[in-house]
Structures are given as C-alpha cells and as structure tokens.
Design a protein around this motif. Structure first.
Motif, PDB file in Angstrom:
ATOM      1  N   HIS A   6       0.852  -1.194   0.000  1.00  0.00           N
ATOM      2  CA  HIS A   6       0.000   0.000   0.000  1.00  0.00           C
ATOM      3  C   HIS A   6       0.892   1.250   0.000  1.00  0.00           C
ATOM      4  N   ILE A   7       0.823   1.973  -1.082  1.00  0.00           N
ATOM      5  CA  ILE A   7       1.706   3.127  -1.277  1.00  0.00           C
ATOM      6  C   ILE A   7       0.910   4.422  -1.153  1.00  0.00           C
ATOM      7  N   LEU A   8       1.441   5.324  -0.369  1.00  0.00           N
ATOM      8  CA  LEU A   8       0.809   6.629  -0.201  1.00  0.00           C
ATOM      9  C   LEU A   8       1.624   7.683  -0.925  1.00  0.00           C
ATOM     10  N   VAL A   9       0.946   8.520  -1.700  1.00  0.00           N
ATOM     11  CA  VAL A   9       1.644   9.646  -2.306  1.00  0.00           C
ATOM     12  C   VAL A   9       0.917  10.932  -1.914  1.00  0.00           C
ATOM     13  N   ASN A  30       4.258  -2.124 -10.408  1.00  0.00           N
ATOM     14  CA  ASN A  30       5.291  -3.165 -10.342  1.00  0.00           C
ATOM     15  C   ASN A  30       5.153  -4.054  -9.114  1.00  0.00           C
ATOM     16  N   ASN A  31       4.497  -3.537  -8.085  1.00  0.00           N
ATOM     17  CA  ASN A  31       4.355  -4.303  -6.844  1.00  0.00           C
ATOM     18  C   ASN A  31       2.954  -4.877  -6.659  1.00  0.00           C
ATOM     19  N   ASN A  32       2.096  -4.647  -7.639  1.00  0.00           N
ATOM     20  CA  ASN A  32       0.683  -4.990  -7.456  1.00  0.00           C
ATOM     21  C   ASN A  32       0.152  -4.421  -6.146  1.00  0.00           C
ATOM     22  N   ALA A  33       0.531  -3.202  -5.868  1.00  0.00           N
ATOM     23  CA  ALA A  33       0.164  -2.589  -4.586  1.00  0.00           C
ATOM     24  C   ALA A  33      -0.995  -1.623  -4.774  1.00  0.00           C
ATOM     25  N   ARG A  34      -1.697  -1.369  -3.687  1.00  0.00           N
ATOM     26  CA  ARG A  34      -2.725  -0.321  -3.680  1.00  0.00           C
ATOM     27  C   ARG A  34      -2.019   1.029  -3.706  1.00  0.00           C
ATOM     28  N   LEU A  35      -2.691   2.017  -4.300  1.00  0.00           N
ATOM     29  CA  LEU A  35      -2.131   3.368  -4.319  1.00  0.00           C
ATOM     30  C   LEU A  35      -3.159   4.326  -3.727  1.00  0.00           C
ATOM     31  N   SER A  36      -2.709   5.148  -2.788  1.00  0.00           N
ATOM     32  CA  SER A  36      -3.595   6.165  -2.219  1.00  0.00           C
ATOM     33  C   SER A  36      -3.011   7.545  -2.446  1.00  0.00           C
ATOM     34  N   LEU A  37      -3.873   8.468  -2.880  1.00  0.00           N
ATOM     35  CA  LEU A  37      -3.470   9.862  -3.078  1.00  0.00           C
ATOM     36  C   LEU A  37      -4.056  10.688  -1.947  1.00  0.00           C
ATOM     37  N   LEU A  38      -3.193  11.420  -1.273  1.00  0.00           N
ATOM     38  CA  LEU A  38      -3.658  12.234  -0.149  1.00  0.00           C
ATOM     39  C   LEU A  38      -3.315  13.698  -0.395  1.00  0.00           C
ATOM     40  N   HIS A  97       1.304  15.799  10.303  1.00  0.00           N
ATOM     41  CA  HIS A  97       0.408  15.027  11.154  1.00  0.00           C
ATOM     42  C   HIS A  97      -0.514  14.130  10.327  1.00  0.00           C
ATOM     43  N   GLU A  98      -1.081  14.707   9.271  1.00  0.00           N
ATOM     44  CA  GLU A  98      -2.069  13.950   8.490  1.00  0.00           C
ATOM     45  C   GLU A  98      -1.435  12.783   7.745  1.00  0.00           C
ATOM     46  N   ILE A  99      -0.217  13.007   7.229  1.00  0.00           N
ATOM     47  CA  ILE A  99       0.481  11.919   6.529  1.00  0.00           C
ATOM     48  C   ILE A  99       0.782  10.789   7.520  1.00  0.00           C
ATOM     49  N   SER A 100       1.313  11.164   8.661  1.00  0.00           N
ATOM     50  CA  SER A 100       1.653  10.186   9.694  1.00  0.00           C
ATOM     51  C   SER A 100       0.410   9.381  10.113  1.00  0.00           C
ATOM     52  N   GLN A 101      -0.703  10.089  10.307  1.00  0.00           N
ATOM     53  CA  GLN A 101      -1.946   9.462  10.726  1.00  0.00           C
ATOM     54  C   GLN A 101      -2.474   8.499   9.664  1.00  0.00           C
ATOM     55  N   PHE A 102      -2.434   8.962   8.409  1.00  0.00           N
ATOM     56  CA  PHE A 102      -2.943   8.151   7.297  1.00  0.00           C
ATOM     57  C   PHE A 102      -2.143   6.847   7.179  1.00  0.00           C
ATOM     58  N   LYS A 104      -0.487   5.277   9.427  1.00  0.00           N
ATOM     59  CA  LYS A 104      -0.781   4.347  10.534  1.00  0.00           C
ATOM     60  C   LYS A 104      -2.164   3.714  10.380  1.00  0.00           C
ATOM     61  N   ASP A 105      -3.151   4.550  10.082  1.00  0.00           N
ATOM     62  CA  ASP A 105      -4.520   4.037   9.958  1.00  0.00           C
ATOM     63  C   ASP A 105      -4.655   3.041   8.815  1.00  0.00           C
ATOM     64  N   GLN A 106      -3.983   3.340   7.711  1.00  0.00           N
ATOM     65  CA  GLN A 106      -4.199   2.563   6.488  1.00  0.00           C
ATOM     66  C   GLN A 106      -3.075   1.560   6.227  1.00  0.00           C
ATOM     67  N   GLN A 107      -2.178   1.457   7.177  1.00  0.00           N
ATOM     68  CA  GLN A 107      -1.072   0.503   7.067  1.00  0.00           C
ATOM     69  C   GLN A 107      -0.321   0.589   5.735  1.00  0.00           C
ATOM     70  N   CYS A 108       0.085   1.801   5.394  1.00  0.00           N
ATOM     71  CA  CYS A 108       0.910   1.984   4.195  1.00  0.00           C
ATOM     72  C   CYS A 108       2.328   1.487   4.497  1.00  0.00           C
ATOM     73  N   ASP A 109       3.008   0.954   3.485  1.00  0.00           N
ATOM     74  CA  ASP A 109       4.394   0.545   3.719  1.00  0.00           C
ATOM     75  C   ASP A 109       5.399   1.358   2.909  1.00  0.00           C
ATOM     76  N   LEU A 110       4.900   2.311   2.131  1.00  0.00           N
ATOM     77  CA  LEU A 110       5.813   3.230   1.428  1.00  0.00           C
ATOM     78  C   LEU A 110       5.118   4.577   1.239  1.00  0.00           C
ATOM     79  N   ILE A 111       5.847   5.653   1.561  1.00  0.00           N
ATOM     80  CA  ILE A 111       5.362   7.001   1.259  1.00  0.00           C
ATOM     81  C   ILE A 111       6.235   7.547   0.140  1.00  0.00           C
ATOM     82  N   VAL A 112       5.617   8.082  -0.911  1.00  0.00           N
ATOM     83  CA  VAL A 112       6.373   8.718  -1.986  1.00  0.00           C
ATOM     84  C   VAL A 112       6.150  10.223  -1.888  1.00  0.00           C
TER      85      VAL A 112
END
Lengths: 147, 147
Positions: A6-9, A30-38, A97-102, A104-112
């Motif tokens: 799960h990747i957060l950008v 490439n990772n078959n990962a979920r992508l979230s835009l914040l 704060h919001e990035i950190s919270q997101f 944790k809540d959404q269990q992302c394993d990479l922030i871009v």
C-alpha cells in the motif's frame, strides 16, 4: 521494488506533482500494490482571540467548500493520470500530522514524496527530523525534483 | 520500481545492513539496474598540532590497513548476500561527502539508506537538511529500520 502493498503519495498540485505521482503509480503497478493519493488542505482559521474577539462571519472561509474544491481538483488530477481507481483522500490539517496518521490508519508501507515542496519530504524534517523519521512506520521515497 | 539504472546502497555493517542491502538488491533486480555497495571508513587522524607537536609513530593507525580490513568485510558481506557481482567500494572520509561524490561521479539515480544508523538518512539531515537533499541529484529511499 520489493513487496510493497500500500503506497501513499502526498499530492500538493505543484508543477512536480505529476512526476511524483507517476513514479508512485509505476511502483504500485510493479508491486501490485494499492495506491492512495492524499491531499492536505492546510487552511487554519486566523483566530487570535488574545487580542480581540473576531466575528467569524467577517473572515470565515467555508471549510466544507474548501474541501469540496480540493476533492474536485484531486479527482481531475487522478483522471488525467489514469488513476480513477486509486483511493483519493482530502483532509484538513497539517501535512506532517495527516500523513503520519494516514500511514498508521491505512497501514501503508511506502510514502512517496517530492525532495522538496509543500508536501515534500522537507515537511518531515526540520529540527526534529530524526524523531519524525523514526516515528514513521514505513519506508519513504524522496523523488528528486529538479530545482 | 521505475526505470532506475544504478542504485547505491551505503553499508555500515550494523545489524540492519542486511535488511537494507537486501531491499536494494531486490529493487536493482526488478529494474535490471546496477548495484553499488559503498562503505565509508570514518577514521580521522587525531592531530591537534595547535597545542603540541605529535609524533605520528606514537598513535598513527595505518590507513591502508584500515581500508584493507574494511574491503575484506565488505567482500564477505557481499558474498553472504550473493552480491559478488555488485560493485564494491570502500573509501576514507565523511559519509555525507563521500555518498554525494559517489552519486555524482557514478551517475546513480537512487540511493538506498536506513531510516537511521551510521550510514542512515540522518547523515543527510541536521541543520542543513534541505540543502543537502536539494544537492543530491537523485531519488533517496529511506528503509524503515525497527528501533
């Protein structure tokens, strides 16, 4: 990349946003990962009641309206990059704060993030850089933005 | 990941080095990219000739010997992780400067570092964090190290 799920950008609609999100999109693919835009709306009401009481009606900006506009912008942006399927989230607050919270809540394993900019990695730095980086529970990719 | 061609990973032989290098190795594999392992020997001779002249022979550590030992350690480390083919470089200096120099000379497009540690991303931070991150001509991945 290696097993990201799960990747957060963080999107700030700056001129480099497309470059950063495109990279995040490719990594997700490439990772078959979920992508979230914040996107974080950094609006803070200019209240300073220590000095004098302020009548809200004279300056107040409608926060709901701000969020709604930002959501529309993010929707258009996502459509342009063929990311209609990606999770899109708009929140009101401070980016750090919001990035950190997101994450944790959404269990992302990479922030871009960009190497600088309003939602760039610089927001995680400053005098407590180490503390914030320690606090983040996942990997962070800083994408080089030409200065 | 997306089109990386030459990935640099800074190895400090700490307990998290294997985790970081394994991640860098996987990313290199997925990108068909070159992988370079860099270890920096941070030895600085304790010269302080302002106060009194010091006879080198009484304290001098043989720098060549230090480098040779470090090269052996890096070789063993690489072998253990099946990375005999990766470029291995050991230099004497300060991590920040040597990493920056290596990236420029060898045209790396991604640096993989730990989220902290002797050769972690914290060495790029501090009071001039922004300046250093701007200066780096490539993407930087900070791999989360459990604290």
């Amino acid at each position: 990349m290696s097993d990201y799920t799960h990747i957060l950008v963080a999107v700030d609609f700056s001129s480099s946003s497309e470059q950063i999100v495109t990279k995040a999109r490719d990594i997700a693919k490439n990772n078959n990962a979920r992508l979230s835009l914040l996107h974080i709306v950094e609006y803070l009401p200019p209240i300073d009641s220590i000095y004098e009481p302020v009548l809200a009606s004279t300056w107040a900006i409608d926060e709901t309206e701000l969020l709604s506009q930002a959501k529309n912008s993010l929707k258009k942006f996502s459509k342009k990059l063929n990311l209609d399927d990606a999770q899109q989230q708009v929140v009101l607050g401070t980016p750090k704060h919001e990035i950190s919270q997101f994450v944790k809540d959404q269990q992302c394993d990479l922030i871009v993030m960009g190497s600088h900019g309003r939602h760039g990695i610089n927001i995680l730095l400053g005098s407590t850089a180490n503390a914030v980086l320690h606090e983040m529970p996942c990997d962070i990719l800083a994408v080089k933005i030409p200065s």
